[in-house]
Scaffold this active site. Sequence first.
Site, PDB file in Angstrom:
ATOM      1  N   ASP A 228       7.448   5.974   4.387  1.00 44.81           N
ATOM      2  CA  ASP A 228       6.868   4.852   5.140  1.00 44.81           C
ATOM      3  C   ASP A 228       5.352   4.754   4.979  1.00 44.81           C
ATOM      4  O   ASP A 228       4.655   4.334   5.892  1.00 44.81           O
ATOM      5  CB  ASP A 228       7.192   4.964   6.649  1.00 44.81           C
ATOM      6  CG  ASP A 228       8.676   5.107   6.893  1.00 44.81           C
ATOM      7  OD1 ASP A 228       9.445   4.425   6.205  1.00 44.81           O
ATOM      8  OD2 ASP A 228       9.052   5.926   7.754  1.00 44.81           O
TER       9      ASP A 228
ATOM     10  N   HIS B 286      11.746  -1.128   2.243  1.00 43.52           N
ATOM     11  CA  HIS B 286      10.470  -1.692   1.822  1.00 43.52           C
ATOM     12  C   HIS B 286      10.262  -3.013   2.508  1.00 43.52           C
ATOM     13  O   HIS B 286      11.109  -3.898   2.392  1.00 43.52           O
ATOM     14  CB  HIS B 286      10.482  -1.962   0.316  1.00 43.52           C
ATOM     15  CG  HIS B 286      10.257  -0.747  -0.510  1.00 43.52           C
ATOM     16  ND1 HIS B 286      10.526  -0.692  -1.844  1.00 43.52           N
ATOM     17  CD2 HIS B 286       9.774   0.455  -0.176  1.00 43.52           C
ATOM     18  CE1 HIS B 286      10.213   0.505  -2.298  1.00 43.52           C
ATOM     19  NE2 HIS B 286       9.766   1.206  -1.290  1.00 43.52           N
TER      20      HIS B 286
ATOM     21  N   GLN C 250      10.899   7.387  -0.144  1.00 41.97           N
ATOM     22  CA  GLN C 250      10.597   8.455   0.817  1.00 41.97           C
ATOM     23  C   GLN C 250       9.219   9.072   0.496  1.00 41.97           C
ATOM     24  O   GLN C 250       8.355   8.348   0.028  1.00 41.97           O
ATOM     25  CB  GLN C 250      11.708   9.511   0.858  1.00 41.97           C
ATOM     26  CG  GLN C 250      13.011   9.016   1.484  1.00 41.97           C
ATOM     27  CD  GLN C 250      13.929   8.302   0.512  1.00 41.97           C
ATOM     28  OE1 GLN C 250      14.144   8.747  -0.595  1.00 41.97           O
ATOM     29  NE2 GLN C 250      14.504   7.187   0.920  1.00 41.97           N
TER      30      GLN C 250
HETATM   31  P1  IMP Z   1      18.545  10.650   4.961  1.00 45.24           P
HETATM   32  O1  IMP Z   1      17.724  10.385   3.755  1.00 45.24           O
HETATM   33  O2  IMP Z   1      19.165   9.425   5.559  1.00 45.24           O
HETATM   34  O3  IMP Z   1      19.545  11.747   4.735  1.00 45.24           O
HETATM   35  O4  IMP Z   1      17.558  11.201   6.119  1.00 45.24           O
HETATM   36  C1  IMP Z   1      16.927  12.477   6.022  1.00 45.24           C
HETATM   37  C2  IMP Z   1      15.510  12.412   6.588  1.00 45.24           C
HETATM   38  O5  IMP Z   1      14.718  11.590   5.754  1.00 45.24           O
HETATM   39  C3  IMP Z   1      15.416  11.805   7.996  1.00 45.24           C
HETATM   40  O6  IMP Z   1      14.355  12.427   8.685  1.00 45.24           O
HETATM   41  C4  IMP Z   1      15.052  10.351   7.723  1.00 45.24           C
HETATM   42  O7  IMP Z   1      14.385   9.756   8.810  1.00 45.24           O
HETATM   43  C5  IMP Z   1      14.133  10.529   6.522  1.00 45.24           C
HETATM   44  N1  IMP Z   1      14.071   9.345   5.656  1.00 45.24           N
HETATM   45  C6  IMP Z   1      14.985   8.934   4.763  1.00 45.24           C
HETATM   46  N2  IMP Z   1      14.570   7.821   4.143  1.00 45.24           N
HETATM   47  C7  IMP Z   1      13.356   7.534   4.641  1.00 45.24           C
HETATM   48  C8  IMP Z   1      12.388   6.517   4.359  1.00 45.24           C
HETATM   49  O8  IMP Z   1      12.565   5.648   3.498  1.00 45.24           O
HETATM   50  N3  IMP Z   1      11.247   6.571   5.099  1.00 45.24           N
HETATM   51  C9  IMP Z   1      11.002   7.538   6.010  1.00 45.24           C
HETATM   52  N4  IMP Z   1      11.855   8.504   6.287  1.00 45.24           N
HETATM   53  C10 IMP Z   1      13.034   8.514   5.610  1.00 45.24           C
END
Ligand code: IMP
Length: 437
Positions: A16, A44, A226
């Site tokens: 983010d 995005h 990410q």
């Molecule tokens: P997952 O990717 O859904 O398995 O989530 C794992 C961790 O990554 C969690 O803390 C989510 O909040 C974080 N996360 C996954 N994608 C994003 C993103 O695009 N931005 C910020 N945090 C993310």
Amino acid sequence: MNNTDSLIIVGAQWGDEGKGKVIDYLAAGADVVARFQGGDNAGHTVVYGANIFKLHHIPSGILYPGCISLLGSGMVVNPLVLLEELAELEKRGITTANLKISEKAHLIMAYHQVYDRGNEELLGDNKIGTTGRGIGPAYADKALRRGLRAIDLADIDVFRERLAQVLPVQNRLLEYAYGHEGYDLEQLVEMYRPAAEKLAPMVVDTSRLLTDKLAGGKKVLFEGAQGALLDIDHGTYPFVTSSSTVAAAAGTGSGLGPQCATRVLGVMKAYTTRVGEGPFPTEEKGEAGVLLRDQGAEYGTTTGRPRRCGWFDAVIARYAARINGLTGLAITKLDVLSGLETLNLAVAYECGGYKTPHFPSSMTDLQQCNPVYETLPGWDEDISRARAMAELPEAARQYLEALEETIGVAIELVSVGPDRTQTIVRPRTFLSHWCGD
Ligand code: IMP
């Protein structure tokens, strides 16, 4: 192939960071924008005039009709969500003809979301705080060699055959571990048939396509999702995502060698945010955190969750610079800091009585780290109309200089608002060259 004209862009905090805006801005000068990891957990937000686009799989390059947008082999793709994303863009007059999907990208299936949510429930207080999109289980199935790939979806008979091989295992797990009734093969095939028909022509050998483009001198922008601290190997494990989010993954996640780009731009917000669980040393739970959340509209694009907010952490920024090999920085949302009397900048951690400039590997140590702050003067002016460094107030320039000095990487771009036009590109940098200076 050593490509000095190409660029990798990665998030250098916990995601983010405003990569969507930066990538959208730089995509104007790109021939291809290629994503190389993650899936629809990414969100995005791109603001273009009165239009706001919220993209999950699709790179921001899609808004430029001459640019190829590519989903690389390192990604996990949810065909049903991708179909919705395509429909939304097409409804608003954006052509999706230039979208290409790697044959080798893995599919996020309906049962992966059941596992994702079920795992979180079973973990209870120790949950990761995932986006619930099925990312971890899809990557786990890839590693367990029971995943389905885009190439399988491109032919519905192959898709049925592959699904028939893995579904008995999935159904058994669903039933025993999660109390779920499981899925019927033909129902699943029918659920995915429209996506198969729509996506099949887009499924290609993206490694070959990229190699040809690079050989032809085209400019490729590799888009990371990410951020560094969410990397499966180098992030705040286990509170991470399930893919390699660092720059080196641009090669493996695209089917190219490590020389696919020599420039790596790290995107960092002028402060820090995090969604989901896990340690966050500079988190501000009081007034300052609320102010940053309100002024910065810090709510997740994918889940709508309020983001945790805090001061800029140069310890993680230096770490991100190291593990990514950053060659330049983009600082976003500087305008959000306007109105704060003073700004705290974490330059080191205090852990168990000693001071360290380094990011620890042990999460137990990190939980006990307190930030060591330097305090800098804030500014009151609205900076959203600044288009050159010289137009920023003295205190804002001082803040940026302090970031550069403590991180040891030059700032090439500063964003002072969500719109494309609210961007400062430093002259005589790689990015100014990229933008045609
Ligand atoms: P997952 O990717 O859904 O398995 O989530 C794992 C961790 O990554 C969690 O803390 C989510 O909040 C974080 N996360 C996954 N994608 C994003 C993103 O695009 N931005 C910020 N945090 C993310």
